[in-house]
Design a protein around this motif. Structure first.
Motif, PDB file in Angstrom:
ATOM      1  N   LYS A 398       0.856  -1.178   0.000  1.00  0.00           N
ATOM      2  CA  LYS A 398       0.000   0.000   0.000  1.00  0.00           C
ATOM      3  C   LYS A 398       0.898   1.236   0.000  1.00  0.00           C
ATOM      4  O   LYS A 398       1.612   1.501   0.965  1.00  0.00           O
ATOM      5  CB  LYS A 398      -0.905   0.018   1.232  1.00  0.00           C
ATOM      6  N   GLY A 399       0.877   1.975  -1.114  1.00  0.00           N
ATOM      7  CA  GLY A 399       1.687   3.181  -1.200  1.00  0.00           C
ATOM      8  C   GLY A 399       1.087   4.297  -0.378  1.00  0.00           C
ATOM      9  O   GLY A 399      -0.100   4.608  -0.501  1.00  0.00           O
ATOM     10  N   LEU A 400       1.896   4.902   0.481  1.00  0.00           N
ATOM     11  CA  LEU A 400       1.432   5.971   1.353  1.00  0.00           C
ATOM     12  C   LEU A 400       2.019   7.321   0.991  1.00  0.00           C
ATOM     13  O   LEU A 400       1.748   8.318   1.671  1.00  0.00           O
ATOM     14  CB  LEU A 400       1.769   5.651   2.821  1.00  0.00           C
ATOM     15  N   SER A 401       2.854   7.370  -0.058  1.00  0.00           N
ATOM     16  CA  SER A 401       3.409   8.641  -0.504  1.00  0.00           C
ATOM     17  C   SER A 401       2.433   9.325  -1.451  1.00  0.00           C
ATOM     18  O   SER A 401       1.609   8.676  -2.115  1.00  0.00           O
ATOM     19  CB  SER A 401       4.746   8.421  -1.212  1.00  0.00           C
ATOM     20  N   THR A 402       2.544  10.616  -1.552  1.00  0.00           N
ATOM     21  CA  THR A 402       1.608  11.390  -2.365  1.00  0.00           C
ATOM     22  C   THR A 402       1.595  10.931  -3.810  1.00  0.00           C
ATOM     23  O   THR A 402       0.556  10.863  -4.448  1.00  0.00           O
ATOM     24  CB  THR A 402       1.977  12.878  -2.286  1.00  0.00           C
ATOM     25  N   TYR A 403       2.765  10.609  -4.363  1.00  0.00           N
ATOM     26  CA  TYR A 403       2.852  10.293  -5.779  1.00  0.00           C
ATOM     27  C   TYR A 403       2.599   8.826  -6.091  1.00  0.00           C
ATOM     28  O   TYR A 403       2.698   8.407  -7.234  1.00  0.00           O
ATOM     29  CB  TYR A 403       4.220  10.707  -6.318  1.00  0.00           C
ATOM     30  N   ASP A 404       2.306   8.009  -5.090  1.00  0.00           N
ATOM     31  CA  ASP A 404       2.023   6.598  -5.356  1.00  0.00           C
ATOM     32  C   ASP A 404       0.645   6.458  -5.999  1.00  0.00           C
ATOM     33  O   ASP A 404      -0.336   7.038  -5.537  1.00  0.00           O
ATOM     34  CB  ASP A 404       2.062   5.792  -4.061  1.00  0.00           C
ATOM     35  N   TRP A 405       0.605   5.667  -7.046  1.00  0.00           N
ATOM     36  CA  TRP A 405      -0.657   5.310  -7.695  1.00  0.00           C
ATOM     37  C   TRP A 405      -0.881   3.833  -7.409  1.00  0.00           C
ATOM     38  O   TRP A 405      -0.102   2.976  -7.832  1.00  0.00           O
ATOM     39  CB  TRP A 405      -0.581   5.592  -9.193  1.00  0.00           C
ATOM     40  N   GLN A 406      -1.943   3.519  -6.668  1.00  0.00           N
ATOM     41  CA  GLN A 406      -2.133   2.167  -6.173  1.00  0.00           C
ATOM     42  C   GLN A 406      -2.256   1.140  -7.294  1.00  0.00           C
ATOM     43  O   GLN A 406      -1.887  -0.024  -7.119  1.00  0.00           O
ATOM     44  CB  GLN A 406      -3.359   2.110  -5.257  1.00  0.00           C
ATOM     45  N   LYS A 407      -2.754   1.543  -8.458  1.00  0.00           N
ATOM     46  CA  LYS A 407      -2.895   0.601  -9.562  1.00  0.00           C
ATOM     47  C   LYS A 407      -1.535   0.135 -10.080  1.00  0.00           C
ATOM     48  O   LYS A 407      -1.464  -0.874 -10.788  1.00  0.00           O
ATOM     49  CB  LYS A 407      -3.711   1.228 -10.697  1.00  0.00           C
ATOM     50  N   GLN A 408      -0.463   0.838  -9.751  1.00  0.00           N
ATOM     51  CA  GLN A 408       0.874   0.404 -10.156  1.00  0.00           C
ATOM     52  C   GLN A 408       1.533  -0.490  -9.115  1.00  0.00           C
ATOM     53  O   GLN A 408       2.617  -1.021  -9.352  1.00  0.00           O
ATOM     54  CB  GLN A 408       1.770   1.622 -10.410  1.00  0.00           C
ATOM     55  N   GLN A 409       0.891  -0.656  -7.953  1.00  0.00           N
ATOM     56  CA  GLN A 409       1.456  -1.500  -6.901  1.00  0.00           C
ATOM     57  C   GLN A 409       1.029  -2.949  -7.136  1.00  0.00           C
ATOM     58  O   GLN A 409      -0.149  -3.226  -7.337  1.00  0.00           O
ATOM     59  CB  GLN A 409       0.997  -1.033  -5.533  1.00  0.00           C
ATOM     60  N   PRO A 410       1.975  -3.889  -7.106  1.00  0.00           N
ATOM     61  CA  PRO A 410       1.613  -5.282  -7.386  1.00  0.00           C
ATOM     62  C   PRO A 410       1.040  -5.994  -6.164  1.00  0.00           C
ATOM     63  O   PRO A 410       1.319  -5.643  -5.022  1.00  0.00           O
ATOM     64  CB  PRO A 410       2.953  -5.903  -7.784  1.00  0.00           C
ATOM     65  N   ILE A 411       0.241  -7.011  -6.433  1.00  0.00           N
ATOM     66  CA  ILE A 411      -0.134  -8.008  -5.434  1.00  0.00           C
ATOM     67  C   ILE A 411       0.682  -9.250  -5.757  1.00  0.00           C
ATOM     68  O   ILE A 411       0.561  -9.812  -6.851  1.00  0.00           O
ATOM     69  CB  ILE A 411      -1.633  -8.312  -5.471  1.00  0.00           C
ATOM     70  N   VAL A 412       1.515  -9.651  -4.839  1.00  0.00           N
ATOM     71  CA  VAL A 412       2.452 -10.754  -5.077  1.00  0.00           C
ATOM     72  C   VAL A 412       2.023 -11.931  -4.215  1.00  0.00           C
ATOM     73  O   VAL A 412       2.142 -11.893  -2.988  1.00  0.00           O
ATOM     74  CB  VAL A 412       3.897 -10.347  -4.753  1.00  0.00           C
ATOM     75  N   ALA A 413       1.516 -12.968  -4.847  1.00  0.00           N
ATOM     76  CA  ALA A 413       1.070 -14.148  -4.106  1.00  0.00           C
ATOM     77  C   ALA A 413       0.844 -15.295  -5.090  1.00  0.00           C
ATOM     78  O   ALA A 413       0.125 -15.124  -6.080  1.00  0.00           O
ATOM     79  CB  ALA A 413      -0.209 -13.851  -3.327  1.00  0.00           C
ATOM     80  N   PRO A 414       1.469 -16.427  -4.816  1.00  0.00           N
ATOM     81  CA  PRO A 414       2.403 -16.637  -3.721  1.00  0.00           C
ATOM     82  C   PRO A 414       3.854 -16.427  -4.177  1.00  0.00           C
ATOM     83  O   PRO A 414       4.135 -16.399  -5.370  1.00  0.00           O
ATOM     84  CB  PRO A 414       2.171 -18.107  -3.372  1.00  0.00           C
ATOM     85  N   VAL A 415       4.743 -16.322  -3.213  1.00  0.00           N
ATOM     86  CA  VAL A 415       6.192 -16.415  -3.442  1.00  0.00           C
ATOM     87  C   VAL A 415       6.659 -17.616  -2.632  1.00  0.00           C
ATOM     88  O   VAL A 415       6.590 -17.600  -1.394  1.00  0.00           O
ATOM     89  CB  VAL A 415       6.934 -15.149  -3.012  1.00  0.00           C
ATOM     90  N   ILE A 416       7.094 -18.649  -3.307  1.00  0.00           N
ATOM     91  CA  ILE A 416       7.477 -19.897  -2.640  1.00  0.00           C
ATOM     92  C   ILE A 416       8.959 -20.149  -2.886  1.00  0.00           C
ATOM     93  O   ILE A 416       9.415 -20.145  -4.038  1.00  0.00           O
ATOM     94  CB  ILE A 416       6.651 -21.090  -3.159  1.00  0.00           C
ATOM     95  N   ASP A 417       9.706 -20.350  -1.802  1.00  0.00           N
ATOM     96  CA  ASP A 417      11.135 -20.655  -1.884  1.00  0.00           C
ATOM     97  C   ASP A 417      11.412 -21.966  -1.172  1.00  0.00           C
ATOM     98  O   ASP A 417      10.861 -22.229  -0.081  1.00  0.00           O
ATOM     99  CB  ASP A 417      11.967 -19.548  -1.240  1.00  0.00           C
ATOM    100  N   TYR A 418      12.275 -22.759  -1.798  1.00  0.00           N
ATOM    101  CA  TYR A 418      12.717 -23.998  -1.175  1.00  0.00           C
ATOM    102  C   TYR A 418      14.211 -24.131  -1.392  1.00  0.00           C
ATOM    103  O   TYR A 418      14.719 -23.885  -2.494  1.00  0.00           O
ATOM    104  CB  TYR A 418      11.995 -25.212  -1.764  1.00  0.00           C
ATOM    105  N   ASP A 419      14.932 -24.498  -0.320  1.00  0.00           N
ATOM    106  CA  ASP A 419      16.392 -24.628  -0.382  1.00  0.00           C
ATOM    107  C   ASP A 419      16.781 -25.861   0.415  1.00  0.00           C
ATOM    108  O   ASP A 419      16.449 -25.968   1.609  1.00  0.00           O
ATOM    109  CB  ASP A 419      17.053 -23.378   0.199  1.00  0.00           C
ATOM    110  N   LYS A 420      17.474 -26.796  -0.237  1.00  0.00           N
ATOM    111  CA  LYS A 420      17.872 -28.044   0.410  1.00  0.00           C
ATOM    112  C   LYS A 420      19.324 -28.339   0.086  1.00  0.00           C
ATOM    113  O   LYS A 420      19.739 -28.283  -1.081  1.00  0.00           O
ATOM    114  CB  LYS A 420      16.984 -29.198  -0.064  1.00  0.00           C
TER     115      LYS A 420
END
Length: 874
Positions: A398-420
Motif C-alpha cells: 500500500k503506497g502511502l506517498s503522495t505520488y504513489d498510484w495504487q494501480k501500479q502496486q503489485p499483489i504478489v502471491a504466492p512467493v514460494i522458496d525452497y532450499d535443500k
C-alpha cells in the motif's frame, strides 16, 4: 527466680519462635506451671489454622545471638547482641529481640532488618511483630524491594515514620513516600529525583496494588502535581487493569487533544486496550487493541477510526482525504508454531486512505516513513530443517506517498522458496544444493519511469495515475527513453536450480573449488492489453504464446592460494590471490521477459565472486566470465584486524548479460557492461573492538575515475572520552541509463556524548552534497493547479547549497535507574520524492518515571504541509 542468662551460639528446633523460647523457659528456671500448657494450646491452635500453608509448623527456626535472657518475672525471653532469626522464608535481624509470652508479640530494637518471602527488605528503628513476623507495627520504616523490569533489575523504596503490616499481605504507611530512585551516595539526606508523598500509602501484596491517598508528586523535593487519590500496580506486576499514561496532541489541523488509554487485563493470556483521543478540531479518534497469547503462538488486532468534524482541513481528492467523513485503519499481526519445524503468521495493515496514519500519528513497525512511505502486508508459512528451508509468502503493498498510484502496486502471491543441501554422493562428494522459486504477481497499470534528459529535473511519471502535461513524462514506452519497472497483467515464473561444489586443498596449500549448476526458468506472462496497459509493452512478448522459458547450465572453478606469515608481534599476515572462471552459454530472451525482482544490481566487492551477480531470479547471468582478485589481511594479537581486497571481472566469450539491458535497463551503467569491468576494492581496519572503519570503491577500468564510493566509521572512545560516533559518506556517479542523470552524494554523521554518567546529548545530520536542482512549491502550484485548474503554471527551480541539510536531529536528556527524560528536535523533508523544500520540524518530549509510567508529547512546528494531504495551516 528473676532473670536467667545463657550464652548461645545458636539453636534450632522444629516449630515456631514460641516453641523455642517456651521450651527454654520451662527447662531453664522452672517458670509458672501453666506456661507450657498455654504455649502448647497456642501452638495447636495455630497449627490447625495454618495447616498446609507455607510458614506453618513444618518450617524450622534458627536463632543466633550473643546471649539469651529469660525474664520469668515479666514472662519474656530475649535474644541480645546481633540477634538473627530465620523462620521459613523470613529473616529478622536486630540488636535485640524480645518475645512477650503473655501477648505473643515480638519486639525488635536497634538496626532492625526484616526480609520477607518476596525478597523485600524492611528496615526500621523499632518493630512490634507477631511471632511469625507477618503482622505488626514498625517505627521509622524503610522498605527496599528489588524487581526486574524490562530485562534489568530495579529497586523501589517505601518509607514512613510509622507503618503497620497485616498478615504479611498489606502494609499501611502513615505519611509515607514511594520512589524508584537510589539515594544520593554523598548526600543521602537530599530528596530523590522524584518521589510520591501521601498521607497514606497502602501496599496490598495480595492485590499487588499500591494505593495513594492525598498525595503529591515531587521532583527534586518540589511538589509539581497533586493527586487526591490514585493507585498503581505493584512494581512486580507486568500487566494490570487500569489507565495508562495519557498522551497529548497539538496540531494545526487536529487541534489540541489528549489520549487516555485504558488497559483491561481480562485474563493471563489476553487483554484489551481502548484509547479515545479527544481532538478539539476533529472530534474523537477511537483506538482499540486486542492481544492474545495461545499455547502455540500469539496474535493481535488494532483498529482506529474517526468521524471527522472538519474534513475540509485536508485537501480534496486525489491530493488528500478532504472528501471523507470517516477515516480509519485496521492492523493485525500473529505467529503460530505448527510443530517443531513449522510456523505460520501474518502482519497486515489496511487504511481508508494513504494519509490517515500520518495525519493522525498512528505508528506501526511495518510502515516505513523514510523518504518513501509504504505499508507492506504479508502472510507466511515457514519450515526449517537441519539443512533445508521452505517459505511461502504473499505480499500486498500500500503506497502511502503522495505520488504513489495504487494501480501500479503489485499483489504478489504466492512467493514460494525452497532450499535443500546435502552431501554429494560417492564418488563426487562435496555438497549438492537444490533451490526452487515460484512467484506470481499481478498489477493493474504498468509503471513507467522516464530516463531524464540533461538539465531537466523530472519527477515520478504520474500522480495517482495522471501524468503532468507540464513535464516530459513517459506516456508510451520507447526504448532508450523509458524504463518499465513493473508490467500490468499477470506474471508467473517458476525456477529450479541444482548445484554442486567441492573444495580440495593440495599439499602446497592451494585451494581448488570446482562447481557446476543447472538452472531452468519458465515464464507465463499475460499482459493487460486494456485499461492502463501500453500496447508497446505488449509487443515485447510473442503474440503466438505468452509462455517462454530458458535453461542455463554452467561449470566453473575457483582457485585460491593463501600465503600465511606469522610475524610475531606484528600479527599474522595473509595474502591470497583469487581466480574464478565460469563457463556457460549466453543468456536468452534479454529484454523480452519481465524483470520484477532483479532490479537492484550493485557491483562491488561483495558480488565480485558471485556465480550470478543479479539480485533476483528474473535475470540470469550468461556467457563465459573470469573474476580476478587478491585479498590481504592482518590479524594482530591485541585485537587489531585489517583486510583489503581488489579485483575485476572479465567477459571472455558469449553475450555480456550486463551490456544488453532489459526493459528496466538493469545491467547498464553497472560497471559490468564492458568487456573488462570496473575495478572494485574494499579496505577494512579495526584497531580494537571499539573502532571500526570500512570503505568500498569502484573505479573506471580505463581512466580509474571514481564511480562508486562508500565509507563509514564507528567509534567508541570510552573510557578516555564518553563519546560514541559514526560517520558515513557515499558518492555515486551518474547512471543516466537508469534514470540518475546527476551524481548522488551524501554525508551522514551522528554522535552521542555522555556529559556525565546521567546527562547526555545526541545529534545527527544528513547532508545532501549533490548539485541537484530543487523544485520549490511544486506540489502547491503545478500539481494542485493541474488537478484543480487545468491551465496551471510552471514550477520554479532553485539550486541547492553544497552542504544542503536534508535532515537533522538534536537532543539531550537525563537517565538514571528511575528516570528517563529526553527532548529531541527533528527536521526532515516531508517527502523527498517530491523535491519540496517544505520540512517537518518536530519537538519530541518523553518522560518516564520507572514503575509509575511514561508520557510522550509531540509538537509539529511546520506551518503549512501540503504533501501529506493537509489543505491549510489552521
Amino acid at each position: 527466680m528473676g532473670r536467667v542468662v545463657r550464652k548461645a551460639a545458636g539453636a534450632a528446633v522444629t516449630g515456631s519462635l514460641t516453641v523455642l523460647l517456651a521450651a527454654a523457659v520451662t527447662v531453664g528456671a522452672g517458670g509458672p506451671a501453666h506456661a507450657q500448657g498455654t504455649l502448647n494450646d497456642r501452638l495447636a491452635a495455630r497449627s490447625a489454622k495454618n495447616q498446609g500453608k507455607p510458614g506453618s509448623g513444618d518450617e524450622r527456626l534458627l536463632v543466633e545471638a550473643k546471649e539469651l535472657v529469660y525474664d520469668n518475672d515479666r514472662n519474656t525471653v530475649s535474644a541480645v547482641g546481633n540477634a538473627e532469626l530465620h523462620y521459613g522464608p523470613r529473616t529478622l535481624l536486630a540488636d535485640r529481640v524480645r518475645y512477650d509470652r503473655n501477648t505473643g508479640r515480638v519486639f525488635a530494637e536497634g538496626n532492625v532488618r526484616l526480609t520477607d518471602e518476596t525478597g523485600a527488605v524492611v528496615t526500621g528503628d523499632r518493630m512490634e511483630l507477631t511471632d511469625d513476623f507477618k503482622s505488626g507495627f514498625i517505627d521509622s520504616l524503610r522498605i527496599q524491594q528489588t524487581i526486574e523490569q524490562r530485562g534489568r533489575p530495579a529497586r523501589v523504596r517505601f518509607s514512613a515514620p510509622r507503618a503497620e503490616r497485616i498478615e504479611g499481605e498489606t502494609t499501611t504507611f502513615e505519611y509515607g513516600t514511594y520512589t524508584a530512585c537510589e539515594p544520593c551516595k554523598d548526600h543521602p539526606e537530599r530528596p530523590p529525583l522524584w518521589q510520591v508523598k501521601a498521607a497514606r500509602i497502602i501496599h496490598n501484596n495480595e492485590e499487588r496494588r499500591i494505593y495513594y491517598e492525598d498525595s503529591y508528586l515531587e521532583v527534586a523535593g518540589i511538589p509539581i502535581a497533586y493527586l487526591p487519590y490514585f493507585y498503581s500496580p505493584d512494581p512486580t506486576v507486568r500487566r494490570d487493569t487500569g489507565f495508562l499514561a495519557p498522551h497529548f496532541v497539538s496540531s494545526n489541523v487536529l487541534g489540541y487533544g489528549i489520549g487516555t488509554p485504558f488497559f483491561w487485563n481480562i485474563a493471563p493470556d489476553y487483554d484489551l486496550t481502548v484509547e479515545p483521543t479527544f481532538l478539539s478540531k476533529q472530534g474523537v479518534l477511537g483506538q482499540a487493541e486486542w492481544r492474545q497469547r495461545l499455547a502455540n503462538g500469539f496474535y493481535n488486532v488494532r483498529v482506529s477510526g474517526i468521524f471527522q468534524s472538519t474534513p475540509s482541513a485536508f485537501l480534496p481528492g486525489p491530493l488528500g482525504s478532504g472528501d471523507r467523513d470517516f477515516r480509519g485503519s485496521i492492523e493485525s499481526a500473529g505467529q503460530f508454531y505448527l510443530g517443531q519445524n513449522w510456523r505460520a503468521g501474518w502482519d497486515v495493515v489496511g487504511v481508508t486512505d494513504k494519509w490517515f496514519l500520518d495525519n493522525y500519528r498512528i505508528r506501526n513497525q511495518t510502515i516505513s516513513t523514510d523518504y518513501f512511505r509504504e505499508a507492506v502486508s504479508t502472510a507466511y508459512l515457514i519450515g526449517q530443517g537441519d539443512r533445508s528451508w521452505f517459505e511461502a509468502r504473499g505480499y500486498y503493498f500500500k503506497g502511502l506517498s503522495t505520488y504513489d498510484w495504487q494501480k501500479q502496486q503489485p499483489i504478489v502471491a504466492p512467493v514460494i522458496d525452497y532450499d535443500k543441501r546435502r552431501d554429494g554422493p560417492d564418488p563426487i562428494g562435496g555438497e549438492v544444493r537444490f533451490q526452487a522459486n515460484f512467484t506470481h504477481l499481478t498489477r493493474d497499470a504498468t509503471q513507467y519511469t522516464q530516463i531524464p534528459r540533461t538539465g531537466t529535473y523530472l519527477l515520478s511519471p504520474s500522480v495517482n495515475g495522471i501524468s503532468f502535461p507540464l513535464y516530459s513524462t513517459c506516456s508510451v514506452f520507447e526504448r532508450g527513453q523509458c524504463l518499465v519497472s513493473g508490467l500490468a497483467g499477470d506474471t508467473t515464473r517458476a525456477t529450479a536450480q541444482v548445484s554442486w561444489r567441492r573444495t580440495f586443498t593440495d599439499e602446497f596449500g592451494q585451494r581448488w573449488q570446482p562447481f557446476a549448476y543447472l538452472r531452468g526458468d519458465a515464464f507465463f506472462v499475460n499482459p493487460n492489453t486494456t485499461g492502463y496497459q501500453n500496447p508497446e509493452v505488449t509487443n515485447l512478448f510473442s503474440p503466438e504464446s505468452n509462455f517462454s522459458g530458458r535453461v542455463m547450465p554452467a561449470v566453473g572453478l575457483e582457485y585460491r592460494y593463501p600465503f600465511v606469515a606469522d610475524m610475531g608481534p606484528l600479527g599474522v599476515h595473509t595474502v591470497s590471490p583469487i581466480v574464478q572462471v565460469i563457463a556457460r552459454p549466453s543468456e536468452t530472451h534479454i529484454g523480452r521477459l519481465p524483470n520484477e525482482d532483479a532490479q537492484s544490481l550493485v557491483f562491488d566487492d561483495t558480488s565480485l565472486f558471485e556465480w550470478d551477480k543479479f539480485s533476483g531470479y528474473d535475470r540470469v547471468e550468461g556467457g563465459v566470465r573470469a573474476n580476478l582478485g587478491a585479498e590481504y589481511s592482518i590479524t594482530g594479537r591485541n585485537g587489531f584486524y585489517m583486510n583489503a581486497m581488489f579485483g575485476e571481472s572479465i567477459a571472455l566469450a558469449g553475450v555480456n548479460s550486463f551490456r544488453r539491458g532489459d526493459i528496466a535497463n538493469v545491467g547498464r551503467d553497472s560497471g559490468l557492461e564492458t568487456t573488462r569491468s570496473d575495478f572494485v576494492s574494499r579496505f577494512q581496519v579495526s584497531p580494537n573492538q571499539n573502532i571500526s572503519f570500512i570503505t568500498r570503491a569502484r573505479f573506471d577500468n580505463a581512466t580509474f575515475a571514481l564511480k562508486r564510493f562508500e565509507s563509514g566509521i564507528t567509534a567508541k572512545f570510552a573510557p578516555f572520552l564518553p563519546l560514541e560516533t559514526s560517520l558515513i559518506y557515499a558518492r555515486y556517479e551518474a547512471q543516466p541509463e537508469l534514470g540518475y542523470d546527476r551524481r548522488r552524494e551524501g554525508l551522514q554523521a551522528s554522535a552521542l556524548y555522555n556529559i556525565t554518567p546521567n546527562w547526555f546529548v545526541t545529534g545527527s545530520v544528513l547532508f545532501d552534497l549533490s548539485h541537484y536542482l530543487q523544485v520549490r512549491e511544486f506540489y502547491a502550484t503545478a500539481a494542485q493547479a493541474y488537478f484543480l485548474n487545468p491551465v496551471g503554471t510552471a514550477p520554479t527551480y532553485d539550486k541547492a547549497d553544497k552542504f544542503y541539510v536534508s535532515s537533522s536531529g538534536l537532543g539531550f536528556g537525563y537517565r538514571d535507574e528511575c528516570t528517563t527524560i529526553s527532548l529531541n528536535y527533528l527536521s526532515s523533508p516531508i517527502e523527498t520524492a517530491s523535491g519540496l523544500r517544505e520540512r517537518n520540524r518536530t519537538f519530541l518530549l518523553r518522560i518516564e518515571l520507572r514503575t509509575l509510567g511514561e508520557a510522550n508529547f509531540r509538537q509539529n512546528l511546520s506551518t503549512t504541509t501540503t504533501a501529506d494531504g493537509i489543505a491549510t495551516a489552521r
